[in-house]
Design a protein around this motif. Structure first.
Motif, PDB file in Angstrom:
ATOM      1  N   ALA A  29     -17.064  36.363 -77.156  1.00 40.77           N
ATOM      2  CA  ALA A  29     -18.553  37.168 -77.084  1.00 40.77           C
ATOM      3  C   ALA A  29     -19.198  37.085 -78.152  1.00 40.77           C
ATOM      4  O   ALA A  29     -20.962  36.709 -78.276  1.00 40.77           O
ATOM      5  CB  ALA A  29     -18.509  38.124 -77.132  1.00 40.77           C
ATOM      6  N   ARG A  33     -23.491  31.343 -78.667  1.00 43.91           N
ATOM      7  CA  ARG A  33     -22.794  30.537 -76.987  1.00 43.91           C
ATOM      8  C   ARG A  33     -23.282  31.307 -75.765  1.00 43.91           C
ATOM      9  O   ARG A  33     -22.707  32.012 -76.023  1.00 43.91           O
ATOM     10  CB  ARG A  33     -21.731  29.202 -77.350  1.00 43.91           C
ATOM     11  N   ASN A  34     -23.376  30.378 -74.398  1.00 45.61           N
ATOM     12  CA  ASN A  34     -23.702  30.931 -73.257  1.00 45.61           C
ATOM     13  C   ASN A  34     -23.026  29.806 -72.214  1.00 45.61           C
ATOM     14  O   ASN A  34     -23.265  28.773 -72.148  1.00 45.61           O
ATOM     15  CB  ASN A  34     -24.407  31.168 -73.136  1.00 45.61           C
ATOM     16  N   ALA A  37     -24.934  29.068 -69.520  1.00 49.73           N
ATOM     17  CA  ALA A  37     -26.026  28.315 -69.312  1.00 49.73           C
ATOM     18  C   ALA A  37     -25.802  27.097 -70.204  1.00 49.73           C
ATOM     19  O   ALA A  37     -26.763  26.107 -69.354  1.00 49.73           O
ATOM     20  CB  ALA A  37     -26.899  28.957 -71.139  1.00 49.73           C
ATOM     21  N   GLU A  38     -24.871  26.469 -70.656  1.00 51.00           N
ATOM     22  CA  GLU A  38     -24.670  25.416 -70.461  1.00 51.00           C
ATOM     23  C   GLU A  38     -23.770  24.550 -69.650  1.00 51.00           C
ATOM     24  O   GLU A  38     -24.502  23.586 -69.446  1.00 51.00           O
ATOM     25  CB  GLU A  38     -23.065  25.365 -72.123  1.00 51.00           C
ATOM     26  N   ASP A  51     -15.804  31.581 -63.325  1.00 56.82           N
ATOM     27  CA  ASP A  51     -16.572  32.714 -64.265  1.00 56.82           C
ATOM     28  C   ASP A  51     -15.140  33.286 -65.021  1.00 56.82           C
ATOM     29  O   ASP A  51     -15.334  34.880 -64.208  1.00 56.82           O
ATOM     30  CB  ASP A  51     -17.270  33.323 -63.735  1.00 56.82           C
ATOM     31  N   GLU A  53     -14.235  35.186 -67.335  1.00 49.79           N
ATOM     32  CA  GLU A  53     -15.106  36.629 -68.040  1.00 49.79           C
ATOM     33  C   GLU A  53     -14.832  37.607 -66.495  1.00 49.79           C
ATOM     34  O   GLU A  53     -14.439  39.033 -67.192  1.00 49.79           O
ATOM     35  CB  GLU A  53     -15.784  36.353 -68.408  1.00 49.79           C
ATOM     36  N   SER A  93     -14.463  24.595 -74.474  1.00 48.16           N
ATOM     37  CA  SER A  93     -13.880  25.581 -74.972  1.00 48.16           C
ATOM     38  C   SER A  93     -12.543  24.785 -75.635  1.00 48.16           C
ATOM     39  O   SER A  93     -12.061  24.488 -75.286  1.00 48.16           O
ATOM     40  CB  SER A  93     -13.530  26.987 -74.087  1.00 48.16           C
TER      41      SER A  93
END
Length: 280
Positions: A29, A33-34, A37-38, A51, A53, A93
């Motif tokens: 978090a 970075r997002n 969005a990337e 997703d 998360e 990541s």
């Protein structure tokens, strides 16, 4: 399909009706970075965004724990992933989160799942095509299933401290493992599960971000004191990088590997559990 595939292989398979490509990037978090969005700014053509998360047990107080099988199946169906799909996963990541998605898919019943060696970083470095925006695929049936053979619970880990029946390998940094560095989570003790060994997850990769293979990969585990012919359970801070070691162990030929999903968030956060400090 092999459990690890090359960018060259994937480029040749893109467009196959049974192939599904998945971006499973999960970021901290506070990373600035997002991940979504990337993904929308540039992804491998045809790839959908998983997703991670929010693909968790929302009723648990622990981070990143497995969702219920029905929730997982529903999310996969909405992504167009289902029975009969060949699934290739990549990420961008530092936690190499494609391994977590790979483990989850296998545990919940997908059979033909692979990780893209080098991820999207290697794909981009080779100048391969990218797509933007979101991909919309037709829903595909994903049979609800769960195989707990690669999953270890808190009670199983407590029993294993006494029995030593399974080796335990921790993917956190050496400083976190020894207790030299405090755990970032509030009210969580420093240190590690008694009897466990340490192999920071980055040690199973080459400098270019590709996976070590063959003897180089086996040596990483051997140097950590692990016998890949014997049962092994991996752990970390919250079950994410533990999946990296699980995948790496299987890539190196191990047959009996499981993951402690609660990991140190659960163990270190319980004042009643035994804890060890220092090197293994």
């Amino acid at each position: 399909m092999d459990m690890l595939v090359s960018t060259e292989w994937l480029a040749g398979e893109l467009g196959a009706t049974d192939l599904r490509v998945v971006d499973a990037t999960l970021l901290a978090a506070d990373s600035g970075r997002n991940a979504l969005a990337e993904y929308e700014a540039g992804h491998i053509p045809g790839a959908v965004f998983m997703d991670l998360e929010n693909l968790v047990d929302s009723t648990s107080s622990l981070p990143n724990t497995l969702p219920q099988p029905e929730k997982f199946a529903s999310r996969m169906q909405s992504l167009g992933l289902g029975d009969g799909s060949r699934i290739v996963i990549y990420d961008d990541s530092p936690w190499k989160t494609a391994a977590r998605a790979w483990w989850m898919l296998r545990l919940f019943g997908a059979h033909d799942v692979a990780i893209l060696d080098g991820g999207i970083a290697k794909w981009k470095a080779e100048g391969r095509d990218l797509a933007t925006g979101k991909e919309v695929l037709r829903h595909r049936h994903f049979t609800v299933w769960k195989d707990d053979s690669s999953l270890r619970s808190f009670d199983q880990m407590r029993a294993n401290v006494d029995s030593g029946a399974e080796q335990v390998l921790d993917a956190r940094s050496a400083a976190r493992f020894t207790g030299e560095e405090a755990d970032p989570r509030p009210r969580t003790h420093a240190g590690h599960i008694p009897g466990s060994k340490n192999l920071p997850h980055g040690m199973v990769f080459n400098e270019d971000g590709t996976w070590k293979r063959g003897e180089a990969l086996k040596k990483a585990f051997a140097d950590a004191g692990i016998d890949l012919s014997q049962p092994l359970t991996t752990t970390c801070g919250s079950g994410i990088t533990a999946a990296v070691l699980l995948f790496g162990a299987e890539l190196a030929g191990a047959k009996k590997v499981a993951l402690y999903d609660g990991s140190w968030s659960e163990w270190g956060g319980d004042p009643a559990t035994p804890k060890a400090m220092g090197a293994a």
